[in-house]
Scaffold this motif. Structure first.
Motif, mmCIF file in Angstrom:
data_model
loop_
_atom_site.group_PDB
_atom_site.id
_atom_site.type_symbol
_atom_site.label_atom_id
_atom_site.label_comp_id
_atom_site.label_asym_id
_atom_site.label_seq_id
_atom_site.Cartn_x
_atom_site.Cartn_y
_atom_site.Cartn_z
ATOM 1 N N LEU A 174 121.207 -37.209 55.804
ATOM 2 C CA LEU A 174 121.128 -36.009 54.967
ATOM 3 C C LEU A 174 120.523 -36.337 53.605
ATOM 4 C CD1 LEU A 174 124.573 -34.302 55.712
ATOM 5 C CD2 LEU A 174 122.302 -33.522 56.438
ATOM 6 N N VAL A 175 120.897 -37.475 53.051
ATOM 7 C CA VAL A 175 120.356 -37.898 51.759
ATOM 8 C C VAL A 175 118.864 -38.208 51.899
ATOM 9 C CG1 VAL A 175 120.483 -39.624 49.914
ATOM 10 C CG2 VAL A 175 122.586 -38.742 50.950
ATOM 11 N N VAL A 176 118.478 -38.879 52.966
ATOM 12 C CA VAL A 176 117.061 -39.175 53.209
ATOM 13 C C VAL A 176 116.265 -37.878 53.314
ATOM 14 C CG1 VAL A 176 115.424 -40.126 54.891
ATOM 15 C CG2 VAL A 176 117.472 -41.427 54.263
ATOM 16 N N ASP A 177 116.772 -36.923 54.084
ATOM 17 C CA ASP A 177 116.088 -35.634 54.229
ATOM 18 C C ASP A 177 115.955 -34.918 52.889
ATOM 19 O OD1 ASP A 177 115.793 -36.073 56.947
ATOM 20 O OD2 ASP A 177 117.488 -34.798 57.515
ATOM 21 N N ALA A 178 117.002 -34.954 52.087
ATOM 22 C CA ALA A 178 116.949 -34.317 50.770
ATOM 23 C C ALA A 178 115.902 -34.997 49.885
ATOM 24 C CB ALA A 178 118.327 -34.355 50.112
ATOM 25 N N ALA A 179 115.851 -36.315 49.914
ATOM 26 C CA ALA A 179 114.865 -37.046 49.120
ATOM 27 C C ALA A 179 113.442 -36.735 49.593
ATOM 28 C CB ALA A 179 115.134 -38.549 49.195
ATOM 29 N N ARG A 180 113.269 -36.617 50.896
ATOM 30 C CA ARG A 180 111.952 -36.272 51.442
ATOM 31 C C ARG A 180 111.547 -34.867 50.985
ATOM 32 N NH1 ARG A 180 111.714 -36.782 57.630
ATOM 33 N NH2 ARG A 180 113.574 -37.677 56.864
ATOM 34 N N ARG A 181 112.477 -33.924 51.108
ATOM 35 C CA ARG A 181 112.178 -32.549 50.673
ATOM 36 C C ARG A 181 111.864 -32.499 49.191
ATOM 37 N NH1 ARG A 181 116.682 -31.505 53.713
ATOM 38 N NH2 ARG A 181 117.931 -31.101 51.864
ATOM 39 N N GLY B 20 110.324 -34.716 47.598
ATOM 40 C CA GLY B 20 109.070 -35.439 47.344
ATOM 41 C C GLY B 20 109.236 -36.888 46.952
ATOM 42 N N ALA B 21 110.452 -37.415 47.046
ATOM 43 C CA ALA B 21 110.698 -38.796 46.647
ATOM 44 C C ALA B 21 110.408 -39.798 47.767
ATOM 45 C CB ALA B 21 112.137 -38.955 46.188
ATOM 46 N N LEU B 22 110.270 -39.327 48.997
ATOM 47 C CA LEU B 22 109.995 -40.217 50.130
ATOM 48 C C LEU B 22 108.824 -39.681 50.942
ATOM 49 C CD1 LEU B 22 113.500 -41.037 51.663
ATOM 50 C CD2 LEU B 22 112.008 -42.572 50.408
ATOM 51 N N ALA B 23 108.051 -40.603 51.485
ATOM 52 C CA ALA B 23 106.976 -40.224 52.406
ATOM 53 C C ALA B 23 107.588 -39.874 53.749
ATOM 54 C CB ALA B 23 105.992 -41.393 52.562
ATOM 55 N N GLY B 24 106.793 -39.254 54.581
ATOM 56 C CA GLY B 24 107.243 -38.968 55.941
ATOM 57 C C GLY B 24 107.763 -37.596 56.030
#
Length: 153
Positions: free
Chosen positions: A140-147, A149-153
């Motif tokens: 959930l944290v990874v998805d939030a970071a992706r949304r 813009g902090a993570l690629a993918g």
């Protein structure tokens, strides 16, 4: 939990950072005999997944999948290639595209790596249910970071 929003122990980032360092430290003695660092292990996991699905990998696809930029991924791939585990080639149709394929040795390493996940479960002392809960929460944290813009993918 403390009511002070600036207390170290109240910070999600602190808990995740400490947990990440601790978990990677548990992996180290398991990956050393395989000749892999933890980041290299993650790259190999992504390549083994793609190999099983018979899906060719590009550096761009791997970078997105691993939430890394190409500049971080390229040295990892270079090191894996120097160990004979992968082969990088420029695509004939578009020289900007670099494909990554497992070598026979890279495929064979997958069998030796099968012991890593159960050894990690044992090393943590957590149940599978607890680890699945941690995985879901971290995802959930990874998805939030992706949304965000902090993570690629």
């Amino acid at each position: 939990m403390t009511t002070d929003p600036l207390a170290l122990e109240a910070q999600v980032c602190f808990a995740l950072s400490a947990a990440s360092r601790g978990l990677v430290a548990l992996y180290r003695p398991l990956l050393d005999p395989l000749g892999l660092t933890h980041p290299q292990y993650l790259v190999m996991l992504a390549l083994w997944d793609g190999d099983a699905a018979d899906a060719p990998a590009t550096v761009t696809h791997l970078a997105d999948r691993l939430h890394l930029d190409a500049g971080t991924l390229s040295p990892l791939l270079k090191r894996l290639e120097s160990h004979g585990l992968v082969r990088r080639e420029r695509a004939v149709a578009d020289a900007r595209v670099v494909t990554v394929a497992l070598t026979a040795e890279g495929r064979a390493l997958r069998e030796r790596a099968r012991d890593v996940p159960p050894a990690i479960v044992a090393a943590t002392g957590l149940s599978l249910d607890e680890l699945e809960h941690v995985h879901r929460a971290a995802s959930l944290v990874v998805d939030a970071a992706r949304r965000g813009g902090a993570l690629a993918g």
